[in-house]
Structure formats: structure tokens, C-alpha cells
Design an enzyme around this catalytic site. Sequence first.
Site, PDB file in Angstrom:
ATOM      1  N   TYR A 146       0.752  -1.022  -0.117  1.00  0.00           N
ATOM      2  CA  TYR A 146      -0.170   0.091  -0.186  1.00  0.00           C
ATOM      3  C   TYR A 146       0.804   1.458   0.043  1.00  0.00           C
ATOM      4  O   TYR A 146       0.687   1.533  -0.860  1.00  0.00           O
ATOM      5  CB  TYR A 146      -0.952  -0.459   1.048  1.00  0.00           C
ATOM      6  N   ALA A 148       3.849   1.770  -1.300  1.00  0.00           N
ATOM      7  CA  ALA A 148       4.922   1.954  -1.941  1.00  0.00           C
ATOM      8  C   ALA A 148       3.776   2.253  -3.306  1.00  0.00           C
ATOM      9  O   ALA A 148       4.456   3.824  -3.623  1.00  0.00           O
ATOM     10  CB  ALA A 148       5.395   0.440  -2.436  1.00  0.00           C
ATOM     11  N   SER A 149       2.612   1.852  -3.404  1.00  0.00           N
ATOM     12  CA  SER A 149       1.602   2.475  -4.112  1.00  0.00           C
ATOM     13  C   SER A 149       1.189   4.003  -4.012  1.00  0.00           C
ATOM     14  O   SER A 149       1.186   4.419  -5.042  1.00  0.00           O
ATOM     15  CB  SER A 149       0.662   1.718  -3.989  1.00  0.00           C
ATOM     16  N   LYS A 150       1.317   4.317  -3.048  1.00  0.00           N
ATOM     17  CA  LYS A 150       0.786   6.091  -2.305  1.00  0.00           C
ATOM     18  C   LYS A 150       1.947   6.838  -2.588  1.00  0.00           C
ATOM     19  O   LYS A 150       2.260   7.215  -3.467  1.00  0.00           O
ATOM     20  CB  LYS A 150       0.750   5.460  -0.960  1.00  0.00           C
TER      21      LYS A 150
END
Length: 246
Positions: A146, A148-150
Site C-alpha cells: 500500500y 509503495a503504491s501511494k
Amino acid sequence: MSSIANKQVLITGASSGIGKALCLQYAELGCHVFACGRNEQRLASLVDQNSLIEPLIFDITNKAEVDTVFASLDKLDLVILNAGDCEYIDDALQFDSPLFERIIKTNLISVGYMLEAAIPLLEKNSQLALVSSSVTYLPLQRAEAYGASKAGMSYLAKSLSLDLKPHGIHVSLVEPGFVKTPLTDKNNFKMPFLISAEQAAVRIVQGLAQKHAVIHFPKRFTLILKMLGCLPFGLWQKLAVRTIKK
Ligand SMILES: NC(=O)c1ccc[n+]([C@@H]2O[C@H](COP(=O)([O-])OP(=O)(O)OC[C@H]3O[C@@H](n4cnc5c(N)ncnc54)[C@H](OP(=O)(O)O)[C@@H]3O)[C@@H](O)[C@H]2O)c1
């Protein structure tokens, strides 16, 4: 706020939580709101509440579906890319790459699909908002996917804002703290300074009306995170490993 009336607003992740609250607030302000999501029933109930809301049913991770839906649209004044999901890496020793791929695809790759389709519909003086998270201020346990995605999304929004500004498209990055929604209802840990989806939407609507480059809230939480994020990483590592329980 009156200048927003009659504008064409598109919001992804509209079937629940922050996106749903945003749809209702923009419709209340007199905007025509394209409410995007996969859950037809939940989007239909939004239309029952305000006839200015028009549902668009598609999966953001399916590029063909994204292209088809955006091809049916005309010009847009405000696009809020808010849809997202959160799953945790519970055991880093057995790293779950399908989970990692799912979250990166939903929270980051899909944003690329929607930017490609939506940017041509944005004219001078339009706005684009990307909903990232305050998780990006400092690394947290179990948040490898989460976070890393954000983190990718926050960088994407800031970089994009530099390239789109000369074309009259204003990009805002939204970094909320904890907001009570179906996404956080799954969390089994304490969520300090939790606010409602309606409170979050008010802050986003106000921040976008003032064209803030970065919209973060609640400040009593995000400012603490930002300060902790300034610590030398080795110190944060010691503190986090010692104090945060799984
Ligand atoms: N809640 C928080 O504390 C918090 C904090 C920081 C950032 N955020 C971010 O805020 C955004 C909204 O979160 P929320 O808390 O409001 O969560 P939520 O209530 O679970 O809503 C998530 C929305 O995303 C949509 N969505 C998920 N996957 C999709 C897909 N593949 N295709 C189309 N739509 C999809 C869902 O719609 P369907 O199920 O209908 O498809 C739903 O409407 C997310 O990006 C989240 O990361 C939330």
C-alpha cells in the site's frame, strides 16, 4: 464556492467512503457528477439521492473498460482519481507477490490508464486531483504494498503538476490521515484522529476550491507524521520496531 456549480466533475471510487461523500457534496453544489465504480447497486443508490449524479460502471484496472468509458465523455472540469484498495503484507518472510501486484495495479497502474484517457478531456482552467495517503510520510510496518503504491502516486501527482501547469491544468495531491470507511473498517489497530468520510470530503472540496497543491488532513495527525518523517531513518527504524506491534 459558487463558481463550481454546473461544472462536470468525475470521481472514481464513488461507491463508498470518501468518493461517495465527495459525489454527494459536489452534486449538492450543483455540479454534474460522474460517479465511477464497479458496484452498480451502490452507485444507483447515489443517483436516488441526487439526480445530478450519473453512474459510470467500470473496473479501473481494465484498460479497455477505462478507454471505452472515457471515450463516451465530453469535456471535464474536475477529475478526482480516488479509487483505491489496501491490503497488508502480514508476513514479510513469505512476501506475497500476487498481493503486491494487485495493490500496485489498483492504486498506481490504473491511474496511468485513467490519466491517458482523462487528460485530453481537460481544458484550460480545469483541475485534476490524485488521492494518495499520509502513509507516504514515513514507512510503516506491513504497508510495503500500500505504501509503495501511494508513494508512487504522490510522486506522480507532483511530477504531473509541473508538466500540466503550463497547459492550464491544475493538479492537486490529496494525502488523508485515517478516515472511517469500509477500507479502514478492516483495520484491527488503533487509528488516531479518525475522521468521517463527510469531514474528509469537506476538506478536499475546500482544498480544491482554493487550488491547493497538496491537501492533507487532519493536520493534528499529518503534521506529527511529517515531523516523524524528518527523523534520521535509523532512529525511526528503532522506534517503529520497538513500539509498533503486529
Ligand atoms: N480511509 C482512509 O483512512 C484513507 C486514508 C488515506 C488514503 N485513502 C485513500 O482514499 C481513497 C478512497 O478510500 P476509501 O477509504 O474511501 O475506501 P473505500 O470506501 O473502500 O472505497 C474504495 C473505492 O474504490 C473503488 N475501487 C476499488 N477498486 C476498484 C477497481 N478495481 N475498479 C473500480 N473501482 C474500484 C471502490 O468501488 P467498487 O467496489 O464499486 O468498485 C470504492 O468505491 C483510496 O485511494 C484510499 O487509498 C483512504
